[in-house]
Design a protein around this motif. Sequence first.
Motif, mmCIF file in Angstrom:
data_model
loop_
_atom_site.group_PDB
_atom_site.id
_atom_site.type_symbol
_atom_site.label_atom_id
_atom_site.label_comp_id
_atom_site.label_asym_id
_atom_site.label_seq_id
_atom_site.Cartn_x
_atom_site.Cartn_y
_atom_site.Cartn_z
ATOM 1 N N TYR A 38 0.833 -1.202 0.000
ATOM 2 C CA TYR A 38 0.000 0.000 0.000
ATOM 3 C C TYR A 38 0.871 1.256 0.000
ATOM 4 C CZ TYR A 38 -3.910 3.064 1.333
ATOM 5 O OH TYR A 38 -4.871 4.043 1.366
ATOM 6 N N ARG A 39 1.939 1.222 0.788
ATOM 7 C CA ARG A 39 2.847 2.375 0.869
ATOM 8 C C ARG A 39 3.509 2.636 -0.477
ATOM 9 N NH1 ARG A 39 8.109 1.764 4.562
ATOM 10 N NH2 ARG A 39 8.444 0.191 2.953
ATOM 11 N N ASP A 40 3.984 1.586 -1.120
ATOM 12 C CA ASP A 40 4.668 1.755 -2.402
ATOM 13 C C ASP A 40 3.698 2.187 -3.504
ATOM 14 O OD1 ASP A 40 6.934 0.947 -1.106
ATOM 15 O OD2 ASP A 40 6.800 -1.159 -1.778
ATOM 16 N N GLN A 41 2.475 1.676 -3.437
ATOM 17 C CA GLN A 41 1.488 2.023 -4.455
ATOM 18 C C GLN A 41 1.031 3.475 -4.341
ATOM 19 O OE1 GLN A 41 -2.095 -0.302 -4.156
ATOM 20 N NE2 GLN A 41 -3.074 0.682 -5.900
ATOM 21 N N ARG A 42 0.844 3.935 -3.103
ATOM 22 C CA ARG A 42 0.330 5.291 -2.888
ATOM 23 C C ARG A 42 1.448 6.332 -2.774
ATOM 24 N NH1 ARG A 42 -4.545 5.786 -0.345
ATOM 25 N NH2 ARG A 42 -4.133 8.015 -0.603
ATOM 26 N N HIS A 43 2.699 5.881 -2.645
ATOM 27 C CA HIS A 43 3.847 6.803 -2.485
ATOM 28 C C HIS A 43 3.662 7.694 -1.262
ATOM 29 C CE1 HIS A 43 5.308 5.530 -6.396
ATOM 30 N NE2 HIS A 43 4.124 5.830 -6.928
ATOM 31 N N ILE A 44 3.265 7.079 -0.158
ATOM 32 C CA ILE A 44 3.103 7.805 1.099
ATOM 33 C C ILE A 44 3.925 7.109 2.174
ATOM 34 C CG2 ILE A 44 0.814 8.699 0.531
ATOM 35 C CD1 ILE A 44 -0.397 6.490 2.228
ATOM 36 N N GLY A 45 4.020 7.708 3.343
ATOM 37 C CA GLY A 45 4.824 7.166 4.413
ATOM 38 C C GLY A 45 4.159 5.989 5.112
ATOM 39 N N LEU A 46 4.924 5.379 6.010
ATOM 40 C CA LEU A 46 4.419 4.217 6.727
ATOM 41 C C LEU A 46 3.275 4.578 7.665
ATOM 42 C CD1 LEU A 46 4.619 1.239 7.584
ATOM 43 C CD2 LEU A 46 6.365 1.928 9.258
ATOM 44 N N CYS A 47 3.415 5.663 8.407
ATOM 45 C CA CYS A 47 2.377 6.032 9.393
ATOM 46 C C CYS A 47 1.019 6.245 8.751
ATOM 47 C CB CYS A 47 2.816 7.266 10.175
ATOM 48 S SG CYS A 47 4.184 6.969 11.299
ATOM 49 N N PRO A 48 0.914 7.089 7.700
ATOM 50 C CA PRO A 48 -0.410 7.228 7.074
ATOM 51 C C PRO A 48 -0.916 5.926 6.461
ATOM 52 C CG PRO A 48 1.278 8.453 5.847
ATOM 53 C CD PRO A 48 1.889 8.031 7.126
ATOM 54 N N SER A 49 0.010 5.054 5.971
ATOM 55 C CA SER A 49 -0.417 3.766 5.413
ATOM 56 C C SER A 49 -1.055 2.894 6.480
ATOM 57 C CB SER A 49 0.783 3.047 4.793
ATOM 58 O OG SER A 49 1.336 3.796 3.742
ATOM 59 N N LEU A 50 -0.422 2.825 7.646
ATOM 60 C CA LEU A 50 -0.949 2.029 8.755
ATOM 61 C C LEU A 50 -2.324 2.522 9.180
ATOM 62 C CD1 LEU A 50 2.328 1.780 10.857
ATOM 63 C CD2 LEU A 50 1.114 -0.176 9.849
ATOM 64 N N LEU A 51 -2.472 3.841 9.257
ATOM 65 C CA LEU A 51 -3.731 4.407 9.720
ATOM 66 C C LEU A 51 -4.840 4.259 8.679
ATOM 67 C CD1 LEU A 51 -2.390 7.626 11.492
ATOM 68 C CD2 LEU A 51 -3.182 5.522 12.554
ATOM 69 N N GLU A 52 -4.502 4.465 7.418
ATOM 70 C CA GLU A 52 -5.521 4.352 6.366
ATOM 71 C C GLU A 52 -6.007 2.914 6.214
ATOM 72 O OE1 GLU A 52 -4.351 6.186 2.691
ATOM 73 O OE2 GLU A 52 -3.735 8.051 3.680
ATOM 74 N N LEU A 53 -5.114 1.951 6.418
ATOM 75 C CA LEU A 53 -5.520 0.534 6.340
ATOM 76 C C LEU A 53 -6.202 0.064 7.617
ATOM 77 C CD1 LEU A 53 -2.415 -1.036 4.537
ATOM 78 C CD2 LEU A 53 -4.721 -0.732 3.612
ATOM 79 N N GLY A 54 -5.997 0.797 8.720
ATOM 80 C CA GLY A 54 -6.647 0.453 9.974
ATOM 81 C C GLY A 54 -6.132 -0.818 10.609
ATOM 82 N N VAL A 55 -4.863 -1.143 10.397
ATOM 83 C CA VAL A 55 -4.342 -2.396 10.924
ATOM 84 C C VAL A 55 -3.840 -2.264 12.361
ATOM 85 C CG1 VAL A 55 -3.710 -3.270 8.652
ATOM 86 C CG2 VAL A 55 -2.060 -1.888 9.918
ATOM 87 N N ILE A 56 -3.772 -1.039 12.889
ATOM 88 C CA ILE A 56 -3.311 -0.836 14.260
ATOM 89 C C ILE A 56 -4.011 0.399 14.820
ATOM 90 C CG2 ILE A 56 -1.325 0.547 13.505
ATOM 91 C CD1 ILE A 56 0.236 -0.592 15.899
#
Length: 572
Positions: A38-56
Amino acid sequence: MNDVSPNAGFMEEDDRLLSRLVEGQYLDQQDRDRVQAYRDQRHIGLCPSLLELGVIPERTLISIIADEFQLACMQTDNYPLAPVLEEKVSTAFIRRHRVLPISIEADEICLAVCDPFDNFVHRSFKLLTGKKVRLLLAPQSELDEVIQRLYGAGRSSVDEIIDGIEGDEDVADANTQRLTDMASGAPVVRLVNLVITRAVEAGASDIHFEVYEKKLLIRYRIDGVLHDLEAPPQHAAPAVTSRIKIMAKLDIAERRLPQDGRIRLNIRGKTVDFRVSIIPTLHGERIVMRVLDRGSAPKSLEDLGFDETINTQLRRVLNRPNGIFLVTGPTGSGKTTTLYASLLSLPAKQKNILTVEDPIEFQLHDINQIQVKPQIGLTFASILRSVLRQDPDIIFVGEIRDQETADIAVHAALTGHLVLSTLHTNTAAGAMARLLDMGVQDYLLTTAIEGVMAQRLVRCLCPACKQPAILPTGTEGAMLRRLQPDTEIRIFKPHGCPKCHGTGYSGRAAIAELLVPDEQMRHLVMQHAPAQDVHAAAVASGMTTMMEDGLRLVLAGETSLEEVRQAVADLN
């Protein structure tokens, strides 16, 4: 600052955090792969990726980052009341990168972020300010809420508003209709509302509008100190002045004479009154608005924070059936606030309490308040004569300004009434000399006066950032040791942090000295002795001086020695 570059994170820190989450079993291998993709596809950082996916959970993520990278978390009540660096950072940049400037100091800027690994944000603010950047972690949802409050659709920057205000070079000859049209324009209304709302949110006691040759300077007085807010161009002054006059129901066409008015507004769900004073100056009209927040009015003597000894003596004076109790001090020292708290401590249901004020600052329940109006002959003296025929038990006179008012107050005290009032003198003992100078007979004065309190306000140290200070030598050190002889003495000094907006202080407290005349002091007054002699006699009889009361707050860690020195400098 414009948004010209895509987000770029610290990849090393991202990978370190990701490994920590897996090791701590917050993520399984499948979640890790999904987050990385998800991070590589969206070209965003790890923190926003974690929050947008809701995994933590968001709070869990913040806690882990703080622990792993030794970063501090943002406290909810430390967010600024107004945007910082508003004129240099675009709202689009703030929203996209979820970064909020908290404070800017001599060598450091503090930012609240939900993604501390956004290298572009770090470099941008360092380049913009030339200062080192300190990060505070904040939950994304909380940060979004604060950004919406400070930069939301309902909030406009002052510069944007000012651009919409038209100038008028011939304003000196403008008629009433032209002034009304200027004051009714949407940009002017929004500017005045914005300035007033910010003042209330910041806890300001006064708002100053000062007109100079090329600018309109707006300043707030917070904790007794003036702070510059904005300096819009001078052409905005007539429109702003006219708008405030309309709100205060004043004559907008009158620009040669002083005017006084009052405004009542509902701000953030609470009713706030403003006392408006306007005077003509060289380049226009100067306005001072006193903020009278009903919610901040004291409800009891205990709210004032006086020493217990002073409180006990004060209650004893207020419980007497007659006599005069005076509160003295310079303008802005809290005299009226103390007297309001004194009135509220009295049994209004069983007593007939009347006040004569100019102006009425707060409306008090079950107490009849009368506004002085000198322009129609309704002076302190004339009202007092009529008030005495209203069967009062207690009379509050806003200020004793002249001999006539003083004489009526003294005679009221001698005929069975308790009179409370203020007087402009530096010390409690000085009140006696001041009344004698006004022409009050010494034998009447010594019989009528039951107590005189002198007071000042000192700024309180910010509890979040105060630092230990070195114990002074000399007289002050000796006094501190005498006041606290059996325990280790620790005093503090200001430092500055986001919570106190870098000032090191938050709020104010009163320091006071209460003189209760005894036979020796009355004898000195009868002899018209100097105020210094009366003061010395009061100290000899056990009066706590204002300096000693200030040092009590210093020992309690509530204020600094520098604040007390400044407050009592005029007494030395």
